[in-house]
Design an enzyme around this catalytic site. Structure first.
Site, PDB file in Angstrom:
ATOM      1  N   CYS A 265       0.188  64.254  43.790  1.00 48.49           N
ATOM      2  CA  CYS A 265      -0.840  65.297  43.851  1.00 48.49           C
ATOM      3  C   CYS A 265      -0.257  66.655  43.480  1.00 48.49           C
ATOM      4  O   CYS A 265       0.038  66.908  42.321  1.00 48.49           O
ATOM      5  CB  CYS A 265      -1.520  65.287  45.218  1.00 48.49           C
ATOM      6  SG  CYS A 265      -3.099  66.171  45.255  1.00 48.49           S
TER       7      CYS A 265
ATOM      8  N   HIS B  14      -2.956  59.557  46.531  1.00 50.32           N
ATOM      9  CA  HIS B  14      -1.943  59.661  47.587  1.00 50.32           C
ATOM     10  C   HIS B  14      -1.556  58.282  48.131  1.00 50.32           C
ATOM     11  O   HIS B  14      -2.150  57.808  49.101  1.00 50.32           O
ATOM     12  CB  HIS B  14      -2.485  60.487  48.755  1.00 50.32           C
ATOM     13  CG  HIS B  14      -2.554  61.952  48.504  1.00 50.32           C
ATOM     14  ND1 HIS B  14      -1.533  62.810  48.852  1.00 50.32           N
ATOM     15  CD2 HIS B  14      -3.517  62.719  47.941  1.00 50.32           C
ATOM     16  CE1 HIS B  14      -1.867  64.055  48.522  1.00 50.32           C
ATOM     17  NE2 HIS B  14      -3.069  64.028  47.970  1.00 50.32           N
TER      18      HIS B  14
ATOM     19  N   GLU C  31       0.924  57.547  49.972  1.00 52.94           N
ATOM     20  CA  GLU C  31       1.443  57.653  51.348  1.00 52.94           C
ATOM     21  C   GLU C  31       0.315  57.627  52.374  1.00 52.94           C
ATOM     22  O   GLU C  31       0.563  57.357  53.551  1.00 52.94           O
ATOM     23  CB  GLU C  31       2.293  58.926  51.505  1.00 52.94           C
ATOM     24  CG  GLU C  31       1.542  60.225  51.711  1.00 52.94           C
ATOM     25  CD  GLU C  31       0.916  60.796  50.447  1.00 52.94           C
ATOM     26  OE1 GLU C  31       0.306  61.885  50.526  1.00 52.94           O
ATOM     27  OE2 GLU C  31       1.031  60.161  49.377  1.00 52.94           O
TER      28      GLU C  31
END
Length: 234
Positions: free
Chosen positions: A87, A204, A206
């Protein structure tokens, strides 16, 4: 393996990333403050996390590229080290010239936060080589400037060099205009450099790596990276 996660003023996904690397993937990880001018030579991968570095003033990633640590990150990448921007990290890598293209304001001029689907395009990079081929991955996005752009000549070179990592798709893996959340050219969600050692993506991973969240598709991307590097080093 050892990871380094860079922390800029305004980073807000750094600890999420550290948690996934340490607790979920069981790898060694350290944080790297943006003012540092050196880091452990034993680091295998540097991650630039999501957030709003320097408040996204001027343009997302435009100020972060001047952080003292970025000159070292650029040297690390130019010497073959693996760098992964997520990002805002992707935006910083483009601003720093480590990745081609740019991230522009979303077509609707609004911040978008939702789950999307994506499919790997290039199949032989560290992030994509060991991903499942039979289905799309569900990964969240959260950005206001995520519309990837590169000119036609650059895109043609990227296709030839296998630099397009991911494209936005529907849940069945069909890449179409209706599945494009932000207006990115050719539905591009992630790219890499010509040497295939610097990676950037707007979604994302994660945020989709912990069983507690009910979605671990993002973990597959990290696992592919780790497996690829370990096999290259064997």
């Amino acid at each position: 393996m050892k990871f380094g996660v860079v922390v800029f003023p305004g980073s807000n996904c750094d600890q999420d990333t550290v948690y996934v690397i340490k607790e979920i993937l069981e790898q060694e990880v350290v944080t790297l403050w943006h003012k540092e001018t050196d880091f452990d030579p034993n680091i295998d991968v540097i991650i630039l996390p999501g957030g709003f570095s320097y408040g996204d003033y001027l343009r997302s990633g435009a100020l972060a590229k001047f952080s003292p640590i970025m000159s070292k990150v650029i040297d690390f990448a130019n010497n073959g080290g693996y760098v992964f921007g997520i990002c805002n990290g992707f935006q910083i890598l483009c601003e720093s010239g480590l990745l081609p293209g740019a991230l522009l304001h979303n077509t609707n001029q609004k911040f978008i936060c939702k789950n999307i689907y994506l499919v790997p395009d290039s199949k032989e990079t560290a992030l994509t080589k060991y991903l499942p081929r039979e289905r799309a991955l569900k990964i969240p996005i959260a950005h206001g400037e995520g519309r990837y752009y590169a000119d036609k000549e650059t895109l043609a070179k990227m296709r030839i060099n296998g630099q397009i990592l991911f494209r936005y798709s529907d849940e069945n893996g069909v890449v179409s205009e209706s599945a494009n959340p932000n207006g990115s050219v050719e539905n591009i969600a992630g790219v890499c450099n010509e040497r295939h050692n610097v990676f950037g993506m707007m979604p994302h991973p994660e945020r989709a790596s912990d069983d507690e969240l009910g979605n671990t598709d993002g973990r597959l991307i990290f696992e592919s990276l780790i497996r690829y590097i370990k096999e290259m080093n064997d």
